[in-house]
Scaffold this active site. Sequence first.
Site, PDB file in Angstrom:
ATOM      1  N   GLU A   1      32.753  53.678  44.468  1.00  0.00           N
ATOM      2  CA  GLU A   1      32.094  54.433  45.526  1.00  0.00           C
ATOM      3  C   GLU A   1      30.587  54.422  45.297  1.00  0.00           C
ATOM      4  OE1 GLU A   1      33.805  58.153  46.710  1.00  0.00           O
ATOM      5  OE2 GLU A   1      35.745  57.607  45.851  1.00  0.00           O
TER       6      GLU A   1
ATOM      7  N   THR B   1      47.457  57.360  47.722  1.00  0.00           N
ATOM      8  CA  THR B   1      48.547  57.544  46.753  1.00  0.00           C
ATOM      9  C   THR B   1      48.151  58.665  45.793  1.00  0.00           C
ATOM     10  OG1 THR B   1      47.623  55.777  45.354  1.00  0.00           O
ATOM     11  CG2 THR B   1      49.391  55.171  46.876  1.00  0.00           C
TER      12      THR B   1
ATOM     13  N   PHE C   1      29.629  52.124  31.783  1.00  0.00           N
ATOM     14  CA  PHE C   1      30.470  53.295  31.530  1.00  0.00           C
ATOM     15  C   PHE C   1      30.247  53.890  30.137  1.00  0.00           C
ATOM     16  CE2 PHE C   1      32.343  51.288  35.134  1.00  0.00           C
ATOM     17  CZ  PHE C   1      32.803  52.334  35.915  1.00  0.00           C
ATOM     18  N   LEU C   2      29.052  53.699  29.609  1.00  0.00           N
ATOM     19  CA  LEU C   2      28.661  54.365  28.371  1.00  0.00           C
ATOM     20  C   LEU C   2      27.556  55.374  28.683  1.00  0.00           C
ATOM     21  CD1 LEU C   2      28.636  51.515  25.679  1.00  0.00           C
ATOM     22  CD2 LEU C   2      30.287  53.377  25.938  1.00  0.00           C
TER      23      LEU C   2
ATOM     24  N   GLU D   1      42.441  46.848  44.517  1.00  0.00           N
ATOM     25  CA  GLU D   1      41.003  46.900  44.820  1.00  0.00           C
ATOM     26  C   GLU D   1      40.236  47.396  43.596  1.00  0.00           C
ATOM     27  OE1 GLU D   1      39.208  49.854  45.039  1.00  0.00           O
ATOM     28  OE2 GLU D   1      40.875  51.262  44.850  1.00  0.00           O
ATOM     29  N   PHE D   2      38.980  46.964  43.504  1.00  0.00           N
ATOM     30  CA  PHE D   2      38.113  47.356  42.388  1.00  0.00           C
ATOM     31  C   PHE D   2      36.755  47.801  42.933  1.00  0.00           C
ATOM     32  CE2 PHE D   2      41.032  44.042  40.904  1.00  0.00           C
ATOM     33  CZ  PHE D   2      41.675  44.702  39.860  1.00  0.00           C
TER      34      PHE D   2
ATOM     35  N   ARG E   1      36.462  64.804  45.301  1.00  0.00           N
ATOM     36  CA  ARG E   1      37.801  64.869  44.718  1.00  0.00           C
ATOM     37  C   ARG E   1      37.734  64.898  43.190  1.00  0.00           C
ATOM     38  NH1 ARG E   1      40.643  60.083  48.107  1.00  0.00           N
ATOM     39  NH2 ARG E   1      38.482  59.341  48.083  1.00  0.00           N
TER      40      ARG E   1
ATOM     41  N   ASN F   1      41.269  50.941  35.142  1.00  0.00           N
ATOM     42  CA  ASN F   1      40.744  52.291  35.351  1.00  0.00           C
ATOM     43  C   ASN F   1      40.933  53.173  34.121  1.00  0.00           C
ATOM     44  OD1 ASN F   1      39.725  51.810  37.853  1.00  0.00           O
ATOM     45  ND2 ASN F   1      41.259  52.945  38.990  1.00  0.00           N
TER      46      ASN F   1
ATOM     47  N   CYS G   1      39.967  58.121  41.741  1.00  0.00           N
ATOM     48  CA  CYS G   1      40.743  57.106  41.016  1.00  0.00           C
ATOM     49  C   CYS G   1      41.105  57.490  39.580  1.00  0.00           C
ATOM     50  CB  CYS G   1      39.984  55.784  41.013  1.00  0.00           C
ATOM     51  SG  CYS G   1      39.820  55.033  42.642  1.00  0.00           S
TER      52      CYS G   1
END
Length: 489
Positions: A158, A88, A255-256, A154-155, A334, A214, A266
């Site tokens: 990669e 998508t 994520f810090l 989905e979560f 990407r 996200n 994503c």
Amino acid sequence: MNVRIAIVGTGYVGLVSGACFADLGHDVICIDNDERKINALNNGCIPIYEPGLDELVSRNVKRGNLRFSVDLPGSVSGREAVFIAVGTPSHPGTDCADLHFVMTAAEQIASNVDRFTVIVIKSTVPVGTNREVQRVIKHCVPEQHMAVVASNPEFLREGSAIEDFMHPDRIVFGTENEQAAVIMRRIYAPLENLGYDVLTTGIETAELIKYAANAFLAIKISYINEIADLCEIVGADVDRVATGIGLDHRIGAAFLKAGPGWGGSCFPKDTRALKATAAEHVVPMRIVDAAIESNTQRKYAILKKIENACSGSVSGKRLAVFGLTFKGQTDDVRESPSIDLIRALTEQGAKIRAYDPSSPAEASRLLPGLCMTASAVDAVKSADALVILTDWQQFIDCDLGELAAYMADPVMIDLRNLFDEQTVCSKGFRHYIRVGRKSANLLGARPGLVQQKKQLSSEPLPTEIPLMLWPMPQQRPELNGPIGESKAA
């Protein structure tokens, strides 16, 4: 009790999900219209880079739990659940998600079901998409049969997708049909029985959970990157700041990690799609807007940092770049910050050799003529600076002393904060620059050492370099030129 499952799409989400469902004991067939990809999978060739996936696929093919096919009509027949796991991407020229592949798959599936079937949307889609798919199903499904839709976002990260699937933080699905809910619970029963949370919601809620998650993570990264900029000015250390705030359980440490900005398959498209959905309903998304803008500006700030480390200009500088993918442990380029930064550096006259452990073939298309090397050492030979753009474990494991010895000027610009400054400089680097902390020039220039290092190359670098790209040294002619094409896509 196993469930007969079909999955349409053998990209990242579809292939990983199919292999994991098979490993849970279900009967799975993965479908794709790309005959070359299906033939490769049937021959044991995995088209994507994901740790452990090749072994997982091989094991379940041997067990008979997992098959691959290009025959969609024949493959969805007799299946209790058919997952749609197609791409998508952002619609060209807009922030909206392109749902063409989802709708086409829904029509084909609905036209070929022969029993009650749950059509499960695994692809990341905007709120309202599942309702539209349900209308397509109602129009296409044979009258004597019945099919209903379920949303099952989905979560998967990669590089750790199998771990994320088998040990999930949560499993989310949304449906309004009780029979569909029963089938979905049967599918995830092996994980629910192990104590993993299964959250059942309405359709729109399930759709929005994915985008909200996200977007929140993207915001978190943009936030710590801006804090990193402040740390450099005031003399603080962003890694210690991140540790200090991450220990607060209300915030969390994930994520810090300051760096060159977020990218991948994503975050960019999902934040844009959430923004577009909100705009459609006239709901402001000021924080998401700010995160997107902050991430865009991040690349300019990082480019300036590299220029400053190269005495104010990269023109004519020979730069070794470590990392092309948007993160380590994947071959996905990407919307990778590395691609944009390499393009910008090249346009400003830098001569670049790049190394990435995954040798991503797609990078050769995005950066025509880019010289990709087979090893870290090949990339740094006679380099004026080393720029680390991706957090691969292989970079951490490098022999820093060997890298420094091969460089013309041992300067490291570590945009992932992989190393400790004192350790790097003790290994022979003259200067170490990182994100979110002032860096000291601990070692002065040592002309004798630099001259000695230059002599490691058997031939001098040419004075004119076509396309502003940095050619490979003549010591190893078998490595001259781009090598990215050698890796299967």
